[in-house]
Design an enzyme around this catalytic site. Sequence first.
Site, short mmCIF file in Angstrom:
data_model
loop_
_atom_site.label_atom_id
_atom_site.label_comp_id
_atom_site.label_asym_id
_atom_site.label_seq_id
_atom_site.Cartn_x
_atom_site.Cartn_y
_atom_site.Cartn_z
N GLU A 31 -6.48 20.54 57.06
CA GLU A 31 -6.58 20.23 57.92
C GLU A 31 -5.08 21.69 58.73
O GLU A 31 -4.28 21.78 58.09
CB GLU A 31 -5.61 19.13 59.36
CG GLU A 31 -6.59 18.85 60.42
CD GLU A 31 -6.36 17.69 61.19
OE1 GLU A 31 -6.35 17.18 60.71
OE2 GLU A 31 -6.16 17.70 62.20
N ARG A 256 -5.24 9.54 46.04
CA ARG A 256 -4.44 9.42 46.86
C ARG A 256 -3.23 10.13 45.44
O ARG A 256 -2.81 9.01 45.02
CB ARG A 256 -3.91 9.79 47.69
CG ARG A 256 -3.83 10.21 49.51
CD ARG A 256 -3.58 9.20 50.23
NE ARG A 256 -4.59 9.68 51.50
CZ ARG A 256 -3.66 11.22 51.16
NH1 ARG A 256 -2.83 11.25 51.95
NH2 ARG A 256 -4.76 11.47 52.80
N LYS A 266 2.24 14.65 56.44
CA LYS A 266 2.29 16.41 57.06
C LYS A 266 3.42 15.82 58.37
O LYS A 266 3.90 16.48 58.39
CB LYS A 266 1.29 16.66 57.67
CG LYS A 266 0.84 18.22 56.59
CD LYS A 266 -0.32 18.72 56.79
CE LYS A 266 -1.69 18.09 56.24
NZ LYS A 266 -2.54 18.52 56.97
P1 ATP Z 1 -1.59 13.92 55.13
O1 ATP Z 1 -2.00 12.96 55.65
O2 ATP Z 1 -0.37 14.91 54.27
O3 ATP Z 1 -1.77 14.66 57.27
P2 ATP Z 1 -4.40 14.75 54.91
O4 ATP Z 1 -4.52 14.38 54.28
O5 ATP Z 1 -4.30 14.87 56.56
O6 ATP Z 1 -2.99 14.65 54.16
P3 ATP Z 1 -5.27 17.61 55.36
O7 ATP Z 1 -5.08 18.69 55.55
O8 ATP Z 1 -6.80 16.24 55.59
O9 ATP Z 1 -4.38 16.74 55.09
O10 ATP Z 1 -5.44 17.41 53.42
C1 ATP Z 1 -6.61 18.27 52.74
C2 ATP Z 1 -7.11 17.78 51.27
O11 ATP Z 1 -6.06 17.50 50.62
C3 ATP Z 1 -7.67 16.36 51.69
O12 ATP Z 1 -9.02 16.44 50.76
C4 ATP Z 1 -7.14 15.55 51.56
O13 ATP Z 1 -7.62 14.28 51.14
C5 ATP Z 1 -6.27 15.63 50.57
N1 ATP Z 1 -4.82 15.22 50.22
C6 ATP Z 1 -3.87 14.46 51.39
N2 ATP Z 1 -3.03 13.90 50.12
C7 ATP Z 1 -2.78 14.35 49.44
C8 ATP Z 1 -2.67 13.52 48.46
N3 ATP Z 1 -1.19 12.67 48.86
N4 ATP Z 1 -3.21 13.30 47.19
C9 ATP Z 1 -4.40 13.63 46.59
N5 ATP Z 1 -5.22 14.97 47.76
C10 ATP Z 1 -4.15 14.98 48.91
MG MG Z 2 -6.04 14.83 57.32
#
Ligand code: ATP
Ligand code: MG
Length: 543
Positions: A31, A256, A266
């Site tokens: 995102e 994760r 983030k």
């Molecule tokens: P955050 O919680 O840091 O905002 P998010 O999951 O909302 O992370 P996205 O931009 O939606 O961030 O993530 C893009 C991809 O990266 C998604 O498929 C998400 O599942 C993966 N991802 C995010 N954080 C991790 C992590 N700590 N380990 C593995 N994959 C991750």
């Molecule tokens: Mg997200």
Amino acid sequence: MAEAKNFIEDIINGELAEGKVSEVHTRFPPEPNGYLHIGHAKSLCLNFGTAEKYGGKCNLFFDDTNPSKEKTEYVEAIERDIRWLGFEWYEIRYASDFFDVIFSLAVKLIKEGKAYVCDLSADEIRETRGTLTEPGKESPYRNRTPEENLELFMQMKQGVFKDGEKVLRAKIDMSSPNINLRDPVIYRVLHAEHHRTGNKWCIYPMYDFAHPICDSMQGVTHSICTLEFEDHRPLYNWVVENTGVEHKPRQIEFARLNITNTVMSKRYLKKLVEDGAVSGWDDPRMPTLAGLRNRGIPPEALKNFCEEIGVAKANSEIEVAYFEHFVRDYLNAEAERTMAVLSPVKVVLTNFPEGKTETLSFDVNPNKPEAGTRPITISREIYIDREDFSVCPPPKYFRLKKDGYVRLKNAYIIKCDDYVTDENGEVTEIRCTYLPQSHSGSDTSGIKCKGTIQWVNAADCVPVTVNKYDYLLKDAEYPGQDFSERMNYDSVHTFRGYAEPYVASAEDGKSFQLMRVGYYKKSTQNGLVLGEIVSLKDGYRPG
Ligand code: ATP
Ligand code: MG
């Protein structure tokens, strides 16, 4: 068929064998509401790595269904960071590319009686959703006719309603044991400008509805996501089945990546930037990919780490020392050695002729004999590190002490005859004799000395600022302690020292091993600065 390295590849191998899929197409779906972090690297390696292994494709897919938080700055940063890791996407797609299709599929559901416009507020929807043990209550709007729903949905699209006044819900099952299936909201009214579609839309699809459709439209075969979406998989499949999309992707969840002493949200990283606790998203202490790059972490080391930790089905926490182990391993093999002293004290070699400069050879990297040597100079006055001289040495002190010997790296053995202190007892000068027969590599002095220290020639060394870093986050004192209470505000330690002149002439951004100090990256934005990449000492204990 390729040998499976993890459970996802097991699944793929099974499907290929049964003919369920004929190719592998993945996507990395950030995102654009912040910068990528080290957790995303795990997902990147998995999505791009899996596609690569099977000769397939991986898209970069921006999940931009949340217009109020998304920015073009983030889109550009994400692209830059993925390229830095060395991955190439097949196509870039945005959820917003598919807004028309998603809308038409919502209309299809309405016409088939599978979606309805609901007037309940967000709170009311939450309250009537039920719990894990109790079923939810059906909305009083659930039995609107398709005609009425269609008309209301069109009005939602035309901007007749205010934010939150109406939503479109999938008509599934209010008593499903899976709460995600209790008539989830699939469209909401949101009068917000979108970074790509501007003001074209004032309704936006929810992630759970948009994502499977976008996967399908892109030809994604395996939609890899993190474990918290496991409970959403039945809804993902419901959308795929009930919208009747032709291409049917499959969602697979993995654990994760969590790392000790590391913030991986983030939202919180953004707060650090906004509060000025760090210099920006790319502050070298930040666990963002931009921060890691700025710090001098080699992308290869990050990829090796992601590869080695594997793909798990259960959440766990990895020691940050394990990540550093890969960084050190890589730099140990690759980085040129150089010498710098962080807390300089002058040493006079009293028997070295005044005005004389001697040129010596310095081993560029003992792990890479082909890197050879480069010239360094020595003269009557040099600097060593304060830490390497002791007035009251403890037993077994092998560095410099009065009447003791130590070897200057790639140069001579010196013997301390005397030292000078100021009124505070601080050593200001150390007076030594050097042993001309002890030249490194052709030592005939007969002196056995156990210690070797780094040094620089006072005549040609360059002043340098050296920054050492601590973790931004202290260890948690109790489980679940909030990040904000764990912030380490004292995480940069600055030294003003001297380095070999070679450091000044080397290119900006180059990484070095400062002998006996650590791995450092050169930058020149604020004078000559060496920033710590990782220390020399490996805190990782394989267990
Ligand atoms: P955050 O919680 O840091 O905002 P998010 O999951 O909302 O992370 P996205 O931009 O939606 O961030 O993530 C893009 C991809 O990266 C998604 O498929 C998400 O599942 C993966 N991802 C995010 N954080 C991790 C992590 N700590 N380990 C593995 N994959 C991750
Ligand atoms: Mg997200």
